[in-house]
Design an enzyme around this catalytic site. Structure first.
Site, short mmCIF file in Angstrom:
data_model
loop_
_atom_site.label_atom_id
_atom_site.label_comp_id
_atom_site.label_asym_id
_atom_site.label_seq_id
_atom_site.Cartn_x
_atom_site.Cartn_y
_atom_site.Cartn_z
N CYS B 57 0.83 -1.20 0.00
CA CYS B 57 0.00 0.00 0.00
C CYS B 57 0.87 1.25 0.00
O CYS B 57 0.62 2.19 -0.75
CB CYS B 57 -0.91 0.01 1.21
SG CYS B 57 -2.07 -1.34 1.24
N ASP B 462 -26.32 -5.12 16.48
CA ASP B 462 -27.06 -4.64 15.32
C ASP B 462 -27.31 -5.87 14.43
O ASP B 462 -26.65 -6.89 14.59
CB ASP B 462 -26.20 -3.61 14.59
CG ASP B 462 -26.81 -3.15 13.30
OD1 ASP B 462 -28.02 -2.88 13.33
OD2 ASP B 462 -26.10 -3.09 12.29
N ASP B 640 -22.37 -1.73 12.94
CA ASP B 640 -21.53 -1.41 11.78
C ASP B 640 -22.01 -0.21 11.00
O ASP B 640 -21.24 0.44 10.33
CB ASP B 640 -21.47 -2.61 10.85
CG ASP B 640 -22.73 -2.75 10.05
OD1 ASP B 640 -23.80 -2.71 10.66
OD2 ASP B 640 -22.65 -2.85 8.82
#
Lengths: 53, 747
Positions: B57, B462, B640
Site C-alpha cells: 500500500c 445490530d 456497523d
C-alpha cells in the site's frame, strides 16, 4: 585519581552526544510512524525509479 | 492480513480488498479548498487515506502520487493514514491527487486533525524527550552512585565522594526540572482544584529527595538520593508514554462523521453557472447538483431529476430508496444512479449528519468519565502514603531525633512508596493484551477499553452487517445458466445498486452491455448481441403478472423466459456460536435493528437471540443504550452502520467490523478485522485476563509496600536499598505483564 579529571568529562560528553542524537531523531519525526517503518523494508526501490523524497 | 508480507502479492491482489469493499471511485471529493501554501513556497495538502495496511500500500500510494507531474514530495504515514503531498504552486492539482489515490482503491478525504489531535501528538513527543532525559540522567548518576557505594568502604576519600555528589547534583537538578514537568504540572493543576492525584506524591517525593540530597551534598553528608529521584521519573515516564500510546483517539469519530459531510458541493449560482463551494457556505434555498456517487452535504428536497439514494445513514439498511420531485434527502446520503438537483432546506450545521455528530460527541464525553483501575487505586493510595510519611516525620521528632534525620526518613518513605509499580502495572499489561488481540485480528483503540470490556454484563447487537453479512447473497445461483449470468452481469456492471453489485461481484470483471441505461428505481436496460435485455423489477422488466414476485431481480431477454434472481442477506457463519458463547459467559444478549419486524425476528431466531427490538431509528438505539446504562448495566454495543455510530459512542464499550462505515469504526473502541464474529469472545476473554493481571500487579505492589514501608519508617532504607527495591519492583511488574495469558484458548 587525577585521571578522573579527563574521564568524567569524557563520559558525560559521550552520554550527552547520545542524548543529543535521540533528541534529533524525535524532532525529525522518526517515531511518528512506527507502523509504517516495519513495512517499508519490504519495498523494493529498484522496481521503480520514481520514488520522490 | 498476517501473511501480507510480499508486496508483489499484495499488488496483484489489490491490498484494499483485504480489508473491505473498494472505495467508490466517484466519491473522492475535490480537496482543493484544503491546499495551503507554507513558508517554503510550496503548496501542501494533507489527505486521510483509509484502507492502507502494508508495504504494498505504501509503495503504491507513494509511487502513484509521486508519479503525478509537478509533485515534489509525498510521504505516507501508515500509523495515522496521513498522506502529505507538496508541490510548487500551480504545477499540480489537488483533485488529480485525490483521484489518483481513490483510483488505487483507497478511500480518501481531506485530513483535518483538529487542535486536540495535534496537541496529543506534541505531548507524545514531549513525553519521549522527557523519558530520554530522565534515562540519560539516571544512568549517568548511577555511574557515580555505584562508585560511591562500592568505593567508600575502601579507599575513596570524603572529598572525592563530595565531588561525585556535586557532579550528580549538576546532572540531576536540570534533568529533573525538565523530565519532571509532566508530573509537576499535573500535580499543580490538581492541587489547585483542591484534589490530590497520583502526581502529587510523585512530585513531592522527587522534590523532597532532591532537596534532601542537595542539603547532604552541601554539608558533605554520606547519603544522597539523586539516582533514586531520576530513576523514579524514568520508570514513571515509561509507563506514562505507554499509556499515552494507548489513549483513545477521542473526538476522532465525530470528526470522521463531519468529514462525511462532503467538503465541497456543486452549487448552481443565480446566473445558472455551477461553482464548487465549501459545504459550510450553503444556506437554505441553495440549489445543489448531486452526481451519481456524490454525498449530499445538507438536508434538502429533490427539485429536479429522480434517482436511487443510499439511506444507510438513517436505517442502516443498504437497500436504496427511490426519490423524485419533492422527496427528502438527508445530509450524508449517497446518490447512486442519476444526476439530482436538490434544494437545501437546512444549513450544514443543522443537518442530520451534524446532529449525529453531536450525539457521538456527547457519548464520547460521557465515556471519558470512566475512572481507570490505576486511578481508582491511586485515590486510595495517596492519602495513606502521605499520612505514613508525615507520621514517620513526627514519630522521629518525638523519639528525639533531629529535624534533619526526621526529614531524611520521611523522604525515604515517600521515595520507597512512590507508585512506580502502580504507574507501570496497568499500561504494561494493556500494551501486551492489545498486541495479543491485534494478532488475532482485533484492533483496540483505547487502553481503558479493555478495562471497560472486562466489566460488561449486556451485549447489544445490530442486525444488518453485524450479525448478517450485510450484503445481498444470490440464493438460486444453481438455477441460472452461465450465459444468463454473464448477460445479467454485463448490465449489472454499469450500476451502483447493491443487487447489481452482488451480481457483478459474483461474475467478476468483464464486458459491459452497449448503451446500458439505468432507470432509477426500476432497473438497467441495454443491448447484448443485438438483443434488448432488461434487468430489474418484475413489472418494469415485463414479467407476466402470474409469476411476478416483486422481490429480487428479473432478467428479461427478448424472446426468452424471464429468469428470477433471488437474494437474501445471510447470517455470518459463526453468529449463532458467538451468541451461545456470550450466553455461556453469563451475558445478556439483545438485538437492535433498524430493519422491519419480520426479517429482524427471523435473524434473531436463527442466531438464538430472545430479546429483539426492530424498526429503530438512530435515536431509538441511543435511547435503548442509555436506558440500560442508567439502569446500572455495563453495555457492549456491536454495530456497523452509520446509524449505529451514536449508539456505539453511547455504550460503555463498543465494537465494530472492518466492513463497517468509517464513522462507526471510528466511534467504536475496537474493530474486528475479519469477517467472523468469534473474535468478540476472544476479546472478552483476554480483557478479563488482562484485568486479572492488572489486579495481580496491584496486589504485588501493595505487598511490596507492606514490606518496604516499615523498613523505611524505621530508618533502614539507604540510597542503595532504595535503588534496588524500586528497580526490582518495576521489573517484576513488567515481567508479570509480559507473561503469556494462560487459559485463553487460541481460536
Amino acid at each position: 585519581m587525577n585521571v578522573l579529571i579527563y574521564l568524567i568529562p569524557a563520559a558525560l560528553f559521550l552520554a550527552l552526544l547520545g542524548l543529543g542524537a535521540f533528541f534529533w531523531t524525535v524532532k525529525s519525526g522518526q517515531y511518528d510512524d512506527l507502523e509504517g517503518a516495519k513495512w517499508r523494508i519490504f519495498i523494493d526501490d529498484d522496481q521503480d525509479d520514481h520514488i520522490p523524497e | 492480513m498476517q501473511n501480507a508480507i510480499a508486496p508483489e502479492a499484495d499488488e496483484a491482489r489489490g491490498c484494499p480488498t483485504m480489508g473491505g469493499p473498494v472505495a467508490d471511485k466517484g466519491a473522492a471529493a475535490d480537496p482543493s479548498a484544503f491546499v495551503h501554501i507554507e513558508d517554503d513556497n510550496l503548496a501542501h495538502l494533507d489527505l486521510l487515506v483509509r484502507g492502507a495496511r502494508c508495504a504494498g500500500c505504501i509503495a503504491k500510494i507513494e509511487r502513484g502520487v509521486g508519479g503525478i507531474g509537478g509533485v515534489q514530495s509525498c510521504q505516507f504515514n501508515l500509523s495515522t493514514g496521513k498522506l502529505s503531498v507538496s508541490w510548487p504552486p500551480g504545477q499540480a492539482d489537488a483533485g488529480t491527487i485525490a483521484r489518483t489515490v481513490a483510483d488505487l482503491g483507497y478511500q480518501v478525504s481531506p485530513f483535518d486533525p483538529g487542535e486536540a489531535e495535534e496537541a496529543r501528538d506534541k505531548q507524545g513527543r514531549f513525553l519521549l524527550l522527557c523519558m530520554a532525559v530522565a534515562g540519560f540522567a539516571a544512568m549517568n548518576i548511577m555511574l557515580f552512585s555505584v562508585s560511591v557505594w562500592a568505593g567508600f568502604a575502601g579507599e575513596m576519600q570524603a572529598s572525592t565522594r563530595t565531588l561525585f555528589h556535586w557532579i550528580s547534583a549538576l546532572i540531576a537538578l536540570p534533568a529533573a526540572a525538565f523530565a519532571g514537568q509532566p508530573f509537576f504540572r499535573s500535580a499543580f493543576a490538581s492541587l489547585r482544584k483542591g484534589k490530590a492525584n497520583m502526581d502529587v506524591p510523585i512530585s513531592l517525593a522527587v522534590f523532597l529527595a532532591l532537596g534532601v540530597s542537595v542539603y547532604e551534598t552541601i554539608t558533605g553528608g554520606a547519603d544522597t538520593y539523586f539516582d533514586a529521584a531520576l530513576m523514579l521519573l524514568f520508570f514513571l515516564l515509561v509507563g506514562r508514554w505507554l499509556d499515552h500510546g494507548l489513549r483513545g483517539r477521542t473526538r476522532l469519530a465525530a470528526q470522521e462523521l463531519l468529514s462525511l459531510q462532503a467538503a465541497t458541493a456543486n452549487r448552481i449560482e443565480a446566473d445558472g453557472s455551477v461553482r464548487a463551494v465549501q459545504a459550510r457556505e450553503i444556506v437554505p434555498g441553495d440549489k445543489i447538483i448531486l452526481w451519481p456517487g456524490d454525498r449530499s452535504p445538507v438536508d434538502g428536497h429533490v427539485s429536479e431529476g429522480h434517482s436511487d439514494v443510499d439511506m444507510a445513514l438513517v436505517s442502516g439498511e443498504s437497500d436504496p430508496v427511490f426519490v423524485e420531485d419533492g422527496a427528502l434527502v438527508r445530509a450524508g446520503m449517497v446518490n447512486l444512479t442519476q444526476k439530482l438537483v436538490i434544494t437545501a432546506s437546512a444549513a450544514t450545521q443543522d443537518s442530520l449528519l451534524a446532529e449525529l455528530t453531536r450525539l457521538v460527541e456527547a457519548g464520547e464525553t460521557a465515556r471519558g468519565r470512566f475512572v481507570k483501575l490505576a486511578d481508582r487505586a491511586a485515590q486510595a493510595y495517596v492519602p495513606i502514603v502521605h499520612s505514613l510519611a508525615l507520621l514517620s516525620f513526627i514519630g522521629w521528632l518525638i523519639a528525639g531525633a533531629g529535624v534533619h534525620h526526621a526529614i531524611l526518613t520521611a523522604a525515604a518513605v515517600l521515595i520507597i512508596t512512590c507508585p512506580c509499580a502502580l504507574g507501570l502495572a496497568a499500561p504494561a499489561v494493556q500494551i501486551v493484551a492489545v498486541g495479543r488481540l491485534f494478532k488475532r485480528g482485533i484492533l483496540v483503540k483505547a487502553g481503558d477499553a479493555l478495562e471497560r470490556l472486562a466489566e460488561i454484563d449486556t451485549v447489544l447487537l445490530d442486525k444488518t452487517g453485524t450479525l448478517t453479512l450485510g450484503k445481498p447473497h444470490l440464493l438460486n445461483a444453481s438455477d441460472i445458466t452461465a450465459a444468463q449470468m454473464e448477460m445479467a452481469a454485463m448490465l449489472a456492471r454499469t450500476s451502483r445498486h447493491p443487487l447489481s453489485r452482488a451480481i457483478a461481484d459474483l461474475a467478476g470483471p468483464g464486458k459491459v452491455a452497449a448503451d446500458a441505461r439505468e432507470m432509477p428505481g426500476q432497473g438497467v436496460e441495454g443491448t447484448v448481441d443485438g438483443v434488448r435485455v432488461r434487468l430489474g423489477r418484475a413489472d418494469w422488466a415485463g414479467v407476466p403478472e402470474k409469476d411476478a414476485q416483486q422481490s429480487g431481480l428479473w432478467l428479461v431477454i427478448e424472446g426468452q423466459t424471464p429468469v428470477h434472481f433471488i437474494f437474501e442477506d445471510t447470517l455470518r457463519s459463526d453468529a449463532a456460536d458467538m451468541v451461545a458463547g456470550l450466553k455461556a459467559r453469563g451475558l445478556a444478549v439483545e438485538m437492535l435493528s433498524g430493519d422491519r419486524e419480520a426479517p429482524a425476528r427471523a435473524a434473531a431466531a436463527q442466531a438464538g437471540i430472545d430479546t429483539v427490538s426492530f424498526a429503530l431509528s438512530p435515536h431509538d438505539k441511543i435511547t435503548r443504550v442509555e436506558a440500560l446504562v442508567k439502569a446500572g448495566k455495563k453495555v457492549l454495543m456491536i454495530g456497523d452502520g452509520l446509524n449505529d455510530a451514536p449508539a456505539l459512542a453511547a455504550a460503555n464499550v463498543s465494537m465494530s467490523l472492518a466492513s463497517a462505515a468509517d464513522a462507526s469504526q471510528a466511534a467504536a473502541d475496537m474493530v474486528l478485522q475479519g469477517a467472523t464474529l468469534s473474535p468478540v469472545l476472544i476479546a472478552i476473554d483476554i480483557s478479563r485476563a488482562a484485568r486479572g493481571r492488572i489486579l495481580q500487579n496491584f496486589v504485588f505492589a501493595a505487598g511490596y509496600n507492606v514490606v518496604a514501608v516499615p523498613l523505611a519508617i524505621f530508618g533502614f532504607v539507604t540510597p542503595l536499598f532504595a535503588a534496588i527495591a524500586m528497580s526490582s519492583s518495576s521489573l517484576i511488574v513488567t515481567l508479570n505483564a509480559l507473561r503469556p495469558f494462560w487459559g485463553v484458548r487460541r481460536p
